[in-house]
Scaffold this motif. Structure first.
Motif, short mmCIF file in Angstrom:
data_model
loop_
_atom_site.label_atom_id
_atom_site.label_comp_id
_atom_site.label_asym_id
_atom_site.label_seq_id
_atom_site.Cartn_x
_atom_site.Cartn_y
_atom_site.Cartn_z
N ASP A 51 40.27 30.40 -9.33
CA ASP A 51 39.24 29.48 -9.84
C ASP A 51 39.76 28.05 -9.88
OD1 ASP A 51 37.56 31.64 -10.17
OD2 ASP A 51 37.88 31.80 -12.34
N LEU A 52 41.01 27.88 -10.32
CA LEU A 52 41.61 26.56 -10.38
C LEU A 52 41.64 25.92 -8.99
CD1 LEU A 52 43.15 24.26 -11.74
CD2 LEU A 52 45.24 25.63 -11.51
N ALA A 53 42.04 26.69 -7.99
CA ALA A 53 42.07 26.17 -6.63
C ALA A 53 40.68 25.75 -6.17
CB ALA A 53 42.65 27.21 -5.68
N GLY A 54 39.67 26.53 -6.52
CA GLY A 54 38.29 26.18 -6.16
C GLY A 54 37.84 24.87 -6.77
N TYR A 55 38.18 24.65 -8.04
CA TYR A 55 37.80 23.39 -8.69
C TYR A 55 38.59 22.22 -8.10
CZ TYR A 55 35.45 26.34 -12.13
OH TYR A 55 34.63 27.25 -12.74
N LEU A 56 39.84 22.45 -7.77
CA LEU A 56 40.64 21.39 -7.14
C LEU A 56 40.04 21.00 -5.78
CD1 LEU A 56 44.21 22.62 -8.09
CD2 LEU A 56 43.10 20.53 -8.89
N ILE A 57 39.59 21.99 -5.04
CA ILE A 57 38.95 21.72 -3.75
C ILE A 57 37.66 20.91 -3.97
CG2 ILE A 57 37.72 22.81 -1.82
CD1 ILE A 57 39.90 25.03 -1.97
N ASP A 58 36.89 21.29 -5.00
CA ASP A 58 35.68 20.54 -5.31
C ASP A 58 35.98 19.07 -5.59
OD1 ASP A 58 34.21 22.86 -5.07
OD2 ASP A 58 34.01 23.18 -7.24
N LEU A 59 37.16 18.81 -6.16
CA LEU A 59 37.57 17.44 -6.48
C LEU A 59 38.25 16.74 -5.30
CD1 LEU A 59 39.00 18.09 -10.05
CD2 LEU A 59 36.91 16.84 -9.48
N GLY A 60 38.39 17.46 -4.17
CA GLY A 60 39.02 16.88 -2.99
C GLY A 60 40.54 16.92 -3.02
N ARG A 61 41.11 17.70 -3.91
CA ARG A 61 42.57 17.79 -4.05
C ARG A 61 43.07 19.05 -3.33
NH1 ARG A 61 42.35 16.60 -10.42
NH2 ARG A 61 44.43 17.49 -10.46
N ILE A 62 42.91 19.04 -2.00
CA ILE A 62 43.16 20.21 -1.17
C ILE A 62 44.63 20.65 -1.22
CG2 ILE A 62 42.91 21.19 1.15
CD1 ILE A 62 40.25 20.28 -0.25
N GLU A 63 45.55 19.71 -1.07
CA GLU A 63 46.98 20.06 -1.03
C GLU A 63 47.40 20.72 -2.35
OE1 GLU A 63 45.92 16.90 -0.31
OE2 GLU A 63 46.11 16.98 1.87
N GLU A 64 46.87 20.21 -3.45
CA GLU A 64 47.18 20.78 -4.75
C GLU A 64 46.61 22.20 -4.87
OE1 GLU A 64 46.80 19.26 -9.36
OE2 GLU A 64 46.21 17.91 -7.74
N ALA A 65 45.43 22.41 -4.32
CA ALA A 65 44.81 23.74 -4.34
C ALA A 65 45.63 24.73 -3.54
CB ALA A 65 43.38 23.67 -3.79
N VAL A 66 46.10 24.31 -2.39
CA VAL A 66 46.93 25.19 -1.55
C VAL A 66 48.23 25.55 -2.29
CG1 VAL A 66 48.27 25.31 0.59
CG2 VAL A 66 45.94 24.40 0.62
N ALA A 67 48.84 24.57 -2.96
CA ALA A 67 50.06 24.83 -3.72
C ALA A 67 49.81 25.84 -4.83
CB ALA A 67 50.61 23.53 -4.28
N VAL A 68 48.68 25.74 -5.50
CA VAL A 68 48.34 26.68 -6.57
C VAL A 68 48.20 28.09 -5.99
CG1 VAL A 68 46.48 27.38 -8.14
CG2 VAL A 68 47.27 25.03 -8.13
N LEU A 69 47.55 28.20 -4.86
CA LEU A 69 47.36 29.52 -4.25
C LEU A 69 48.67 30.11 -3.74
CD1 LEU A 69 43.98 28.95 -2.44
CD2 LEU A 69 44.40 30.29 -4.51
N HIS A 70 49.56 29.27 -3.25
CA HIS A 70 50.85 29.76 -2.76
C HIS A 70 51.75 30.22 -3.89
CE1 HIS A 70 50.75 29.36 1.54
NE2 HIS A 70 50.12 28.20 1.40
N GLN A 71 51.65 29.63 -5.07
CA GLN A 71 52.49 30.06 -6.18
C GLN A 71 52.05 31.41 -6.71
OE1 GLN A 71 52.09 26.97 -9.07
NE2 GLN A 71 50.54 28.03 -10.23
N ASP A 72 50.87 31.86 -6.31
CA ASP A 72 50.34 33.15 -6.75
C ASP A 72 51.03 34.31 -6.04
OD1 ASP A 72 48.61 34.90 -8.12
OD2 ASP A 72 47.25 34.94 -6.41
N LYS A 73 51.74 34.04 -4.97
CA LYS A 73 52.40 35.11 -4.22
C LYS A 73 53.48 35.74 -5.09
CE LYS A 73 50.18 34.20 -0.43
NZ LYS A 73 49.03 34.94 -0.10
N HIS A 74 53.47 37.04 -5.15
CA HIS A 74 54.46 37.75 -5.94
C HIS A 74 55.52 38.37 -5.04
CE1 HIS A 74 52.08 37.38 -9.56
NE2 HIS A 74 51.02 37.74 -8.87
N ARG A 75 56.69 38.53 -5.58
CA ARG A 75 57.75 39.19 -4.83
C ARG A 75 57.42 40.68 -4.76
NH1 ARG A 75 62.38 36.40 -8.31
NH2 ARG A 75 62.24 34.34 -7.41
N PRO A 76 57.87 41.35 -3.70
CA PRO A 76 57.64 42.79 -3.63
C PRO A 76 58.41 43.49 -4.75
CG PRO A 76 58.99 42.04 -1.79
CD PRO A 76 58.55 40.83 -2.54
N PRO A 77 57.87 44.57 -5.27
CA PRO A 77 58.55 45.26 -6.37
C PRO A 77 59.91 45.80 -5.92
CG PRO A 77 56.69 46.56 -5.59
CD PRO A 77 56.65 45.25 -4.87
#
Length: 91
Positions: A51-77
């Protein structure tokens, strides 16, 4: 004797379970920047980061949105030290 009623203080960041709901209300009222501010402390929750990435995109802050989505990646168990692993067939 007259008692004055003061509104309860508003916490800085709502609990994680409420953050997404509050952000939806804020964004629906055209207050997208405030929705971002509410979700930012809870971006570690995958649904909130989406949701945060979506709102950032709405505000035109694309690079920030991509960074938020990339930090969501989890390490394999990692393999549990208490579980016995074997390559032998079960029978």
């Amino acid at each position: 004797m007259k008692r004055s009623h003061r509104p309860a203080p508003i916490p800085r960041a709502p609990p994680g379970y409420a953050a997404s709901h509050i952000a939806v209300l804020l964004a629906g009222a055209g207050r997208t920047e405030e929705a971002v501010a509410v979700l930012r402390p809870h971006a570690h929750v995958p649904a909130n980061s989406h949701d945060l990435a979506g709102y950032l995109i709405d505000l035109g802050r694309i690079e920030e949105a991509v960074a938020v989505l990339h930090q969501d990646k989890h390490r394999p168990p990692q393999a549990s030290a208490t579980t016995a692993w074997s390559d032998d067939p079960p029978f």
